[in-house]
Every structure is written in structure tokens, then in C-alpha cells.
Design a protein around this motif. Sequence first.
Motif, mmCIF file in Angstrom:
data_model
loop_
_atom_site.group_PDB
_atom_site.id
_atom_site.type_symbol
_atom_site.label_atom_id
_atom_site.label_comp_id
_atom_site.label_asym_id
_atom_site.label_seq_id
_atom_site.Cartn_x
_atom_site.Cartn_y
_atom_site.Cartn_z
ATOM 1 N N THR A 271 -16.049 -65.735 60.192
ATOM 2 C CA THR A 271 -16.136 -64.714 61.240
ATOM 3 C C THR A 271 -17.057 -63.579 60.832
ATOM 4 O O THR A 271 -17.875 -63.091 61.639
ATOM 5 C CB THR A 271 -14.734 -64.161 61.567
ATOM 6 N N LEU A 272 -16.955 -63.148 59.570
ATOM 7 C CA LEU A 272 -17.842 -62.091 59.087
ATOM 8 C C LEU A 272 -19.303 -62.547 59.115
ATOM 9 O O LEU A 272 -20.195 -61.787 59.513
ATOM 10 C CB LEU A 272 -17.444 -61.694 57.665
ATOM 11 N N ALA A 273 -19.543 -63.786 58.681
ATOM 12 C CA ALA A 273 -20.909 -64.309 58.690
ATOM 13 C C ALA A 273 -21.453 -64.367 60.117
ATOM 14 O O ALA A 273 -22.616 -64.002 60.374
ATOM 15 C CB ALA A 273 -20.945 -65.693 58.045
ATOM 16 N N TYR A 274 -20.630 -64.813 61.060
ATOM 17 C CA TYR A 274 -21.051 -64.888 62.458
ATOM 18 C C TYR A 274 -21.355 -63.496 63.014
ATOM 19 O O TYR A 274 -22.376 -63.294 63.687
ATOM 20 C CB TYR A 274 -19.945 -65.559 63.272
ATOM 21 N N ALA A 294 -23.586 -55.457 52.717
ATOM 22 C CA ALA A 294 -22.972 -56.615 52.071
ATOM 23 C C ALA A 294 -21.613 -56.255 51.477
ATOM 24 O O ALA A 294 -20.676 -57.063 51.479
ATOM 25 C CB ALA A 294 -23.886 -57.163 50.981
ATOM 26 N N VAL A 295 -21.517 -55.027 50.962
ATOM 27 C CA VAL A 295 -20.256 -54.608 50.360
ATOM 28 C C VAL A 295 -19.239 -54.248 51.433
ATOM 29 O O VAL A 295 -18.088 -54.692 51.418
ATOM 30 C CB VAL A 295 -20.489 -53.422 49.403
ATOM 31 N N THR A 296 -19.671 -53.436 52.393
ATOM 32 C CA THR A 296 -18.730 -52.949 53.403
ATOM 33 C C THR A 296 -18.306 -54.034 54.387
ATOM 34 O O THR A 296 -17.160 -54.071 54.819
ATOM 35 C CB THR A 296 -19.351 -51.777 54.161
ATOM 36 N N VAL A 297 -19.229 -54.920 54.752
ATOM 37 C CA VAL A 297 -18.920 -55.931 55.760
ATOM 38 C C VAL A 297 -18.512 -57.250 55.130
ATOM 39 O O VAL A 297 -17.764 -58.024 55.732
ATOM 40 C CB VAL A 297 -20.139 -56.141 56.695
ATOM 41 N N GLY A 298 -18.960 -57.529 53.925
ATOM 42 C CA GLY A 298 -18.664 -58.802 53.287
ATOM 43 C C GLY A 298 -17.548 -58.733 52.269
ATOM 44 O O GLY A 298 -16.499 -59.362 52.429
ATOM 45 N N ALA A 299 -17.747 -57.937 51.223
ATOM 46 C CA ALA A 299 -16.809 -57.955 50.101
ATOM 47 C C ALA A 299 -15.497 -57.243 50.413
ATOM 48 O O ALA A 299 -14.416 -57.746 50.073
ATOM 49 C CB ALA A 299 -17.467 -57.326 48.873
ATOM 50 N N LEU A 300 -15.562 -56.078 51.036
ATOM 51 C CA LEU A 300 -14.344 -55.302 51.256
ATOM 52 C C LEU A 300 -13.313 -56.020 52.140
ATOM 53 O O LEU A 300 -12.117 -56.007 51.823
ATOM 54 C CB LEU A 300 -14.685 -53.929 51.840
#
Length: 452
Positions: A271-274, A294-300
Motif C-alpha cells: 500500500t505504501l509503495a502504491y 523514504a523515512v517518513t513514508v516508508g520506514a516509519l
Amino acid sequence: MTAAVAGAPVAGGGAVSVPRAYRFELVKLVAQWRVRLLVLACWLAPALFVAAVSRQTSLPVDTLFGRWMNATGWAGPLVMLGFAGTYALPLLTSVVAGDVFASEDRLGTWRHLLVAVRSTRRIFVAKALASLTVILVLVAGMAVSAVAGGVVAVGDRPLVGLDGHLLGPADAAGRVLLAWVCVLAPTLALAAVGLLGSVVGGRSPMGLLLPAVVALAMALAQTLPLPVALRLALPTWTFVAWNGLFATPAQLGPLGIGIGVSLGWALVATTLAYWLFVRRDFTNSAHDGAGRRAVTVGALPLAALLAVTAGTIAVATPATGSGIGPDKVQQSVATAFAHLYRLQTGQLNRPDVPEAQLAATAACTKGDGLVAAEGPGNDWRCVVSWHLPGVEATGSAVYQLDVTSDGRYVADGDGPKEVNGYFQVRTPAGDQPNPLWQFDGNVELLSSTPKG
């Protein structure tokens, strides 16, 4: 040119359908030499490896089920599964899913693809489905190849489970197949992480590296004395939890939690990737990934998912700490010994004694009794006692245990020599492996009380 390959130009400027875009992306993936090489390797190498090792006198006894590879063809696929969960499957997801978006950035082909398909949503779905298809083909190839190599080389024979139960060929085949199906869940989780890394990384090799790095970090974490709740909250736990299928009754609690956690990670990461992909500005030719996002939307979000999952498991399950305690270890060792004692009795053509009459018990200490009998370690020592009908004296045997953080242990016989002192026993049919010399076992981390 690109529009013609993706499908005939759509009248009226309509978008290409998902099935046609999916076929195009699948052809693009399969056309890559590295993907073709992976398909060939996954469908041939496991059979050759399992068949070759099963014929050797020196077996990988430090690997789960490795000591039984020359006794049954169903041990080889499980040895291969253990290797695949640690190394092969993370690498496969990296190569296939981790580069599916980044390759378009490196080649500069996004403009052509958008002109042909006319929908970022359809492009994402097509690429994700194509990656999933290739990964399923690779995993299926490994499973089929390993089974074929083991059964052809050794035969369709019974398999000794982790608690000493002898599983018939049909039962063993079903559990082996189910174990391979179960590891699809963490494989999908790593593939989704690869998709996310490929979208976020742009031209960088982040997508290629991310699934392998995540799997390696979590594998290292599994070796640490983590609390049970945190251990089960890792999406790669299922790569270990399939072991519970080979106990009787099967240890389905940890396995079910592991599958659920893995599927949750797959859903969130995809979902995050989309979300990132459909909001990308494709008019910017200098785009090179999501950068700080990348940090705020992916890792966190994934870190938050790990924390929430661990907290939920801690509240919902009874086990605390490492999940490894003296009662569980003693019950597991006594149960496995009783079943394996009957197996040895059959080898020696002695009268069979049911487990109820043997009444095997185990008394286990850790660190020679100088430390609390809790948690993993190679300093566990168990004294097993049992009774034979018509014999007043109580039989006893000593085992040194190496218990790992995930609950698996290896029990090494330390006497008497007539029971577990030698790795082979002399039988009427010739020398055979002594099942009581060394054996593998498993402690169910979530069980709050020992099983009866």
C-alpha cells in the motif's frame, strides 16, 4: 514502438487493460537473463543438491532434519526449506521485486510506458502481479525440485518428527507441502518491501538491497534472546515457525501468528509503495527516488506496525520472557525420548513398550544449576528416566542440550553407551543410525503449560 509492444494502440486514447499490461510486464521480466537463470536454478539445483547430499555418509546434522536425509526422501525438502528461508528466498525477492520499478528509472523508459498504458495505477498493479507470478514460479520450482530429488534418491519413507513421532509417508508429504506453502507469507512480505524500496529508491539499488538487508537483520535478531512477543512480530518468524508442523499435535499457534504478521507487512508495504508511485511526478526527468520521504513514508509506518504487532501479541498471548522454561524443556525432551526409544526398540527387535508404560520423565538444569533454568543456551543438561514392565530398576540417560532462541534444540547423548553412547546400533539388518544418540526437538514458545 513501446505502445505496439504493450498492446495495440487504444482507440480514443483509452488506457490499456490490466491483463494486457500484466502480460507485457511478465514478458519483460522473463526476458531478463538473470530471471531465466534463476528459474533454471530453482527447478534443477535443489534436486541435485538433495540427491547428492542424501547419498553421503556425512550428513548436515547441524541442520534441522539433516540427520535423516539418507533415511527418508522427505527430509531433504525440509533441509532445503531451512536454507531457502535464510538465504535463497530473500535474494529471489530482491532480484525480482526489488528492481521492477527502478529498472525503468535507469533505462529512462517511464515516458514510453505511460504513453502506452496511460494509467499509473494499472502500471503498478501489472508490475506487482508480474513480480508475484515470477516469485511463485521460483518458490514452486524449489519445492518440487527438492521433493523430487529426495524421493528419487532415498525413497518415500516415514519421517521422524521433532517430538520423535514417526510420520507416515503420506502424512510427511502433506506436512512438507504445507510448510512450503506457509513460507509464501514471509516471502510476500519481503517482496512487498522490495517493491517499496524499488519505488522509493529511484535509480539507486535500494530495492535490490532492501529485502535481503531486512531479512538478514531479522535473522540476526532471531538469534538474540528477544521477548516472545517481539520475536513473533517479525515478519520472517514464519521461516522458523513451520517447524511446529512436525510435532504431534502440530504447534499451530506461533505459525498462525507468523503468517498473519507476514501478510500484514505485505499489505502495508504494498500500500505504501502504491501510494508513493501514483503520486510521483513523472514530468521531472531528474527524479531520483523519494529522498527524505523514504523515512517518513516508508520506514516509519513499518516500524510502527512492528511496535503495534508486538504489543498486541504481548497482550493476547500468555507467554512472557523468552518463552523457554524448565517445564517446557523437560516435557519436550521426555516426549521425544519416549517416541525415539520405541523406534530404537523396533530396530533391535525387542518387545514394544507404549509410551504410557515407559512413563518417561526428564529433569533439566542449566549451567550446572548455578543459573536460572530459563532461556536459550548450550548449557542445558537433562536426565531422562523411564520404566520397563517387569523391571524394577529405573532406566536413565543423560543429554546435553543446546537450546536456541527460537525454541529449537539439539539433544546430544552423554550415556549410558548402551542407549545413546554410539551413533549407530547393531541390528539384525546391519548397522543403523541410533535415533537416541542425537535428536532435534522444539519447545513451543507460546505454550504456557507443558502438554500432557
